[in-house]
Design a protein around this motif. Structure first.
Motif, PDB file in Angstrom:
ATOM      1  N   GLN A 130       0.822  -1.159  -0.188  1.00 26.93           N
ATOM      2  CA  GLN A 130       0.213  -0.121  -0.071  1.00 26.93           C
ATOM      3  C   GLN A 130       0.966   1.155  -0.011  1.00 26.93           C
ATOM      4  N   ASP A 131       0.342   2.422  -0.756  1.00 27.57           N
ATOM      5  CA  ASP A 131       0.999   3.649  -0.526  1.00 27.57           C
ATOM      6  C   ASP A 131       0.659   4.598   0.535  1.00 27.57           C
ATOM      7  N   TYR A 132      -0.740   4.226   0.820  1.00 27.25           N
ATOM      8  CA  TYR A 132      -1.208   5.267   1.761  1.00 27.25           C
ATOM      9  C   TYR A 132      -2.283   4.410   2.671  1.00 27.25           C
ATOM     10  N   ILE A 133      -2.175   4.627   4.179  1.00 28.78           N
ATOM     11  CA  ILE A 133      -2.952   3.878   5.079  1.00 28.78           C
ATOM     12  C   ILE A 133      -4.042   5.225   5.661  1.00 28.78           C
ATOM     13  N   PHE A 134      -5.174   4.829   5.755  1.00 31.79           N
ATOM     14  CA  PHE A 134      -6.317   5.770   6.323  1.00 31.79           C
ATOM     15  C   PHE A 134      -6.850   5.276   7.277  1.00 31.79           C
ATOM     16  N   THR A 135      -7.184   5.793   8.408  1.00 28.10           N
ATOM     17  CA  THR A 135      -7.901   4.986   9.722  1.00 28.10           C
ATOM     18  C   THR A 135      -8.408   6.205  10.530  1.00 28.10           C
ATOM     19  N   ILE A 136      -9.323   5.966  11.226  1.00 28.54           N
ATOM     20  CA  ILE A 136     -10.218   6.669  12.084  1.00 28.54           C
ATOM     21  C   ILE A 136     -10.033   6.319  13.616  1.00 28.54           C
ATOM     22  N   SER A 137     -10.371   6.974  14.491  1.00 28.87           N
ATOM     23  CA  SER A 137     -10.330   6.889  15.745  1.00 28.87           C
ATOM     24  C   SER A 137     -11.203   5.940  16.589  1.00 28.87           C
ATOM     25  N   GLN A 138     -11.758   5.110  15.682  1.00 31.07           N
ATOM     26  CA  GLN A 138     -12.657   3.895  16.134  1.00 31.07           C
ATOM     27  C   GLN A 138     -12.257   2.573  15.619  1.00 31.07           C
ATOM     28  N   PRO A 139     -12.151   1.661  16.346  1.00 35.66           N
ATOM     29  CA  PRO A 139     -12.460   1.615  17.875  1.00 35.66           C
ATOM     30  C   PRO A 139     -11.624   2.576  18.702  1.00 35.66           C
ATOM     31  N   PRO A 140     -11.944   2.979  19.866  1.00 40.96           N
ATOM     32  CA  PRO A 140     -11.081   3.961  20.789  1.00 40.96           C
ATOM     33  C   PRO A 140      -9.815   3.456  20.876  1.00 40.96           C
ATOM     34  N   VAL A 141      -8.879   4.372  20.520  1.00 48.51           N
ATOM     35  CA  VAL A 141      -7.286   4.001  20.388  1.00 48.51           C
ATOM     36  C   VAL A 141      -6.749   3.040  19.481  1.00 48.51           C
ATOM     37  N   LEU A 142      -7.517   1.912  19.590  1.00 47.50           N
ATOM     38  CA  LEU A 142      -7.091   0.745  18.727  1.00 47.50           C
ATOM     39  C   LEU A 142      -7.298   1.044  17.202  1.00 47.50           C
ATOM     40  N   GLY A 143      -8.171   1.833  16.866  1.00 48.09           N
ATOM     41  CA  GLY A 143      -8.494   2.378  15.609  1.00 48.09           C
ATOM     42  C   GLY A 143      -7.258   3.156  15.028  1.00 48.09           C
ATOM     43  N   GLY A 144      -6.641   3.769  15.818  1.00 52.00           N
ATOM     44  CA  GLY A 144      -5.251   4.653  15.397  1.00 52.00           C
ATOM     45  C   GLY A 144      -4.197   3.929  15.463  1.00 52.00           C
ATOM     46  N   LEU A 145      -4.268   2.857  16.403  1.00 49.08           N
ATOM     47  CA  LEU A 145      -3.010   1.873  16.329  1.00 49.08           C
ATOM     48  C   LEU A 145      -2.833   1.117  15.247  1.00 49.08           C
ATOM     49  N   LEU A 146      -4.040   0.781  14.624  1.00 54.17           N
ATOM     50  CA  LEU A 146      -4.084  -0.213  13.334  1.00 54.17           C
ATOM     51  C   LEU A 146      -3.400   0.510  12.126  1.00 54.17           C
ATOM     52  N   GLY A 147      -3.514   1.854  12.411  1.00 54.73           N
ATOM     53  CA  GLY A 147      -2.919   2.597  11.321  1.00 54.73           C
ATOM     54  C   GLY A 147      -1.426   2.742  11.581  1.00 54.73           C
ATOM     55  N   VAL A 148      -0.831   2.709  12.566  1.00 52.07           N
ATOM     56  CA  VAL A 148       0.580   2.721  12.763  1.00 52.07           C
ATOM     57  C   VAL A 148       1.043   1.300  12.278  1.00 52.07           C
ATOM     58  N   ILE A 149       0.199   0.421  12.935  1.00 50.17           N
ATOM     59  CA  ILE A 149       0.917  -1.273  12.441  1.00 50.17           C
ATOM     60  C   ILE A 149       0.755  -1.262  10.950  1.00 50.17           C
ATOM     61  N   GLY A 150      -0.367  -0.872  10.387  1.00 50.54           N
ATOM     62  CA  GLY A 150      -0.453  -0.930   8.780  1.00 50.54           C
ATOM     63  C   GLY A 150       0.851  -0.201   8.214  1.00 50.54           C
ATOM     64  N   LYS A 151       1.037   1.213   8.700  1.00 51.84           N
ATOM     65  CA  LYS A 151       2.049   1.761   8.032  1.00 51.84           C
ATOM     66  C   LYS A 151       3.311   1.002   8.022  1.00 51.84           C
ATOM     67  N   LYS A 152       3.612   0.332   9.274  1.00 49.65           N
ATOM     68  CA  LYS A 152       5.071  -0.444   9.221  1.00 49.65           C
ATOM     69  C   LYS A 152       5.029  -1.613   8.587  1.00 49.65           C
ATOM     70  N   ILE A 153       3.887  -2.423   8.340  1.00 48.78           N
ATOM     71  CA  ILE A 153       3.817  -3.468   7.620  1.00 48.78           C
ATOM     72  C   ILE A 153       3.836  -3.352   6.117  1.00 48.78           C
ATOM     73  N   LYS A 154       3.124  -2.341   5.746  1.00 45.52           N
ATOM     74  CA  LYS A 154       3.021  -1.986   4.550  1.00 45.52           C
ATOM     75  C   LYS A 154       4.047  -0.720   4.042  1.00 45.52           C
ATOM     76  N   HIS A 155       5.082  -0.035   4.786  1.00 44.14           N
ATOM     77  CA  HIS A 155       5.690   0.922   4.523  1.00 44.14           C
ATOM     78  C   HIS A 155       5.051   2.139   3.855  1.00 44.14           C
ATOM     79  N   ALA A 156       4.145   2.542   4.419  1.00 46.64           N
ATOM     80  CA  ALA A 156       3.071   3.472   3.611  1.00 46.64           C
ATOM     81  C   ALA A 156       3.117   4.682   4.582  1.00 46.64           C
ATOM     82  N   ARG A 157       2.593   5.905   3.928  1.00 49.21           N
ATOM     83  CA  ARG A 157       2.397   7.000   4.460  1.00 49.21           C
ATOM     84  C   ARG A 157       0.821   6.810   5.210  1.00 49.21           C
ATOM     85  N   PHE A 158       0.749   7.481   6.480  1.00 47.05           N
ATOM     86  CA  PHE A 158      -0.261   7.218   7.231  1.00 47.05           C
ATOM     87  C   PHE A 158      -1.056   8.547   7.604  1.00 47.05           C
ATOM     88  N   ILE A 159      -2.463   8.289   7.276  1.00 48.96           N
ATOM     89  CA  ILE A 159      -3.287   9.444   7.604  1.00 48.96           C
ATOM     90  C   ILE A 159      -4.330   9.196   8.741  1.00 48.96           C
TER      91      ILE A 159
END
Length: 399
Positions: A130-159
């Motif tokens: 992936q080039d970009y990861i987009f996630t929202i703050s739902q579920p609480p805290v974990l929604g955002g943490l998914l974005g961080v994990i996705g960024k590192k797995i896919k070496h993508a930019r994270f919004i």
């Protein structure tokens, strides 16, 4: 996985082996984590559905979400396998089966959320780069943490799109008071903000909350992430003003026994963050007003409490209706003569009630119970679409 997702795997192989057109090759890949997605009725699910479909001409989009389950129930169709692949209006949707839950029973909700979180990580490993990861703050805290994990797995930019600040929202309604847990949640979400290449907040008041998170030492101030403010929205071609005589509007009112009444409506999540138990006490003072009907449309963690209160105090002019399908929402919103838009005290700068946009699109006046300076109240004041009073000012609400 191979047994239950053969279709998904074959499409991936086809996608990688077939020669793509120039326009398709030039598209960037965008992965969206959406706890809820169409046809779920959650406001965030509807927003992410419209966002994905609005961007599909510019990106190849994959959505990782749960099977339809916002109400807590799951249809038999989605109980056979762990993962389901669908293509909805040109969007690749990878759905995860999660446990059913009761909104009023916290452990079942936590189990549901944890299941989605862990399975979404596993699903991320199974999709292309992936080039970009987009996630929202739902579920609480974990929604955002998914974005961080996705960024590192896919070496993508994270919004990171913050719809609700947590743990601030939880603290505002005293849902949890364990300082160790709350501090841990705060540390995790601040880490998510720092890891994001861009943070998007949905209200002007939320900018101050973001800045306050990083307002300590000079070192801490330098960690303030790059941010933008972008309001949520509503599809103004789908939600439009309709006359009361419109067949579907009249049928909705007749179905719930509110024809020939002045309808004061609350439409949306009947949850913890809206101070609805105090609002129903104010409504109770108008129990003898037979020409008015107070209608709650939706479901949530305090639905049963509201219904119990109405039954106990014999509030014969208070009615309840379930969530409305997206294609029927325009009729239910137009059945109201005036709409409550409510937030509990302390939610300013933490969350913005998206229901406001639908009410405005339907051309209905708003009775806002919102703190001064909050995004929703600012919009009401700037557009002159209603009046607002402060949460807790029950005399003003009654007046």
């Amino acid at each position: 996985y191979v047994k239950t997702n053969g279709k998904f795997i074959m499409l991936l192989l086809k996608d990688s082996l077939m020669k793509k057109g120039k326009a398709e090759r030039e598209k960037k890949n965008l992965l969206i984590y959406a706890h809820y997605y169409y046809p779920d009725v959650a406001s965030t699910g509807q927003i992410l559905t419209e966002l994905a479909e609005g961007l599909k001409d510019s990106f190849r989009i994959t959505v990782i979400c749960t099977v339809p389950s916002y109400t807590g129930k799951i249809s038999q169709h989605y109980k056979k396998h762990k993962y389901y692949y669908e293509n909805i209006n040109g969007i690749n949707v990878l759905r995860i089966r999660v446990p059913e839950f009761r909104k009023s029973f916290a452990p079942s909700r936590i189990y549901n959320i944890a299941s989605y979180f862990l399975s979404a990580i596993a699903a991320t490993l199974r999709i292309e780069e992936q080039d970009y990861i987009f996630t929202i703050s739902q579920p609480p805290v974990l929604g955002g943490l998914l974005g961080v994990i996705g960024k590192k797995i896919k070496h993508a930019r994270f919004i990171y799109n913050i719809q609700d600040f947590n743990p601030e929202q939880i603290m505002a309604v005293s849902y949890a008071k364990n300082k160790l847990v709350l501090n841990f949640m705060m540390a995790l979400d601040k880490y998510t903000c720092r890891q994001a290449d861009k943070v998007i907040v949905v209200g002007r008041d939320m900018i101050d909350t973001l800045k306050n998170r990083f307002s300590g030492s000079e070192k801490e101030k330098k960690r303030l992430p790059v941010y933008s403010y972008i309001n949520n929205w509503i599809d103004e071609t789908a939600i439009v003003p309709l006359p009361k005589e419109q067949k579907e509007v009249a049928e909705f009112k007749k179905k719930y026994g509110i024809e020939d009444k002045y309808v004061i409506m609350y439409s949306g999540n009947i949850g913890l963050y809206y101070d609805l138990m105090n609002l129903i006490k104010v409504i109770g003072k108008f129990k003898d007003c037979k020409e008015a009907a107070f209608l709650f449309v939706g479901e949530g963690s305090v639905s049963e409490q509201l219904k119990d209160y109405v039954k106990k105090h014999e509030l014969s002019n208070v009615y309840f209706a379930p969530y409305q399908d997206k294609d029927k929402l325009v009729y239910s919103l137009n059945a109201g003569d005036v709409h409550f838009v409510v937030n509990a005290k302390g939610i300013k700068g933490v969350s913005v009630p998206s229901k406001l946009y639908g009410v405005m699109a339907a051309g209905k006046p708003v009775l806002g119970i919102l703190e001064k300076g909050s995004e929703a109240r600012l919009i009401i004041e700037e557009s002159s679409c209603g009046i607002s009073v402060s949460p807790g000012d029950y005399e003003a609400i009654e007046g």
